[in-house]
Scaffold this motif. Sequence first.
Motif, short mmCIF file in Angstrom:
data_model
loop_
_atom_site.label_atom_id
_atom_site.label_comp_id
_atom_site.label_asym_id
_atom_site.label_seq_id
_atom_site.Cartn_x
_atom_site.Cartn_y
_atom_site.Cartn_z
N LYS A 15 23.86 -55.31 18.66
CA LYS A 15 24.19 -55.64 20.06
C LYS A 15 24.19 -57.14 20.26
N ASP A 16 23.19 -57.83 19.71
CA ASP A 16 23.12 -59.28 19.84
C ASP A 16 24.32 -59.95 19.19
N VAL A 17 24.72 -59.44 18.03
CA VAL A 17 25.88 -60.00 17.34
C VAL A 17 27.14 -59.81 18.19
N ALA A 18 27.28 -58.64 18.80
CA ALA A 18 28.44 -58.38 19.65
C ALA A 18 28.48 -59.34 20.84
N VAL A 19 27.32 -59.58 21.46
CA VAL A 19 27.24 -60.52 22.58
C VAL A 19 27.62 -61.93 22.11
N LEU A 20 27.08 -62.32 20.97
CA LEU A 20 27.38 -63.65 20.45
C LEU A 20 28.86 -63.79 20.08
N GLU A 21 29.46 -62.73 19.54
CA GLU A 21 30.88 -62.78 19.22
C GLU A 21 31.72 -62.91 20.48
N ARG A 22 31.34 -62.20 21.54
CA ARG A 22 32.07 -62.35 22.82
C ARG A 22 31.92 -63.77 23.35
N PHE A 23 30.71 -64.33 23.21
CA PHE A 23 30.50 -65.71 23.66
C PHE A 23 31.36 -66.68 22.86
N VAL A 24 31.40 -66.50 21.54
CA VAL A 24 32.20 -67.38 20.69
C VAL A 24 33.68 -67.27 21.06
N ASN A 25 34.15 -66.03 21.28
CA ASN A 25 35.56 -65.85 21.66
C ASN A 25 35.86 -66.52 23.00
N ALA A 26 34.96 -66.36 23.97
CA ALA A 26 35.17 -66.99 25.28
C ALA A 26 35.13 -68.51 25.15
N ALA A 27 34.22 -69.03 24.33
CA ALA A 27 34.13 -70.48 24.14
C ALA A 27 35.38 -71.01 23.44
N GLU A 28 35.89 -70.26 22.48
CA GLU A 28 37.11 -70.68 21.78
C GLU A 28 38.31 -70.69 22.72
N GLU A 29 38.35 -69.73 23.67
CA GLU A 29 39.44 -69.70 24.63
C GLU A 29 39.38 -70.91 25.54
N ARG A 30 38.20 -71.35 25.91
CA ARG A 30 38.04 -72.50 26.80
C ARG A 30 38.11 -73.84 26.07
N LEU A 31 37.99 -73.79 24.79
CA LEU A 31 37.96 -74.99 23.98
C LEU A 31 39.29 -75.73 24.05
N ILE A 32 39.20 -77.03 24.29
CA ILE A 32 40.40 -77.87 24.35
C ILE A 32 40.61 -78.44 22.95
N PRO A 33 41.81 -78.34 22.44
CA PRO A 33 42.06 -78.86 21.09
C PRO A 33 41.79 -80.36 20.99
N ASP A 34 41.45 -80.80 19.79
CA ASP A 34 41.10 -82.21 19.57
C ASP A 34 42.25 -83.15 19.92
#
Length: 163
Positions: free
Chosen positions: A99-118
């Motif tokens: 469950k923790d891994v699933a939450v962290l994966e959702r967080f990583v995906n959301a962060a990657e979506e918000r991430l502005i390219p270099d």
Amino acid sequence: MQSLKIQEEIKSLKALGQHFEEQLRLASVELGDFSDEDLALLDKCVHYYALSQIHDLNLNFMRDFYCARKRECIENRQTKVQQRIELQRIKSAIEEATKDVAVLERFVNAAEERLIPDIVVLQRNSQHLATKQALLDRQKNLKIPKDFNIESVIEKVDSLERP
């Protein structure tokens, strides 16, 4: 010579039989009281005694053996229960970690979506630096008279805003 040994063995076995019969009489047990199954078990027991050369039946040894086996059985059951509990705890920990891994994966995906390219960040930084430099240059080129009073300008603007 051989027949003498056999006669001695027969004599000792008869004496042993009489000894066992006396032991049974002391316990108020008659051979007729036993069922056929019990007698078959007694025959097997006698056979094993004859093979092992054990002629003295000691119930304490049998009790000790029984107690040791019973203790082993109880210890094995206890070990099984402890291992089941440990297995259940491990399974629960695995489920929680999943469950923790699933939450962290959702967080990583959301962060990657918000991430502005270099590249975009570098472009914005260079634009901001250019804008800042242009404003600094404009400020240097702007010549403000020494008798300029900003407070009087603010008062005039305020008076114009009030109808």
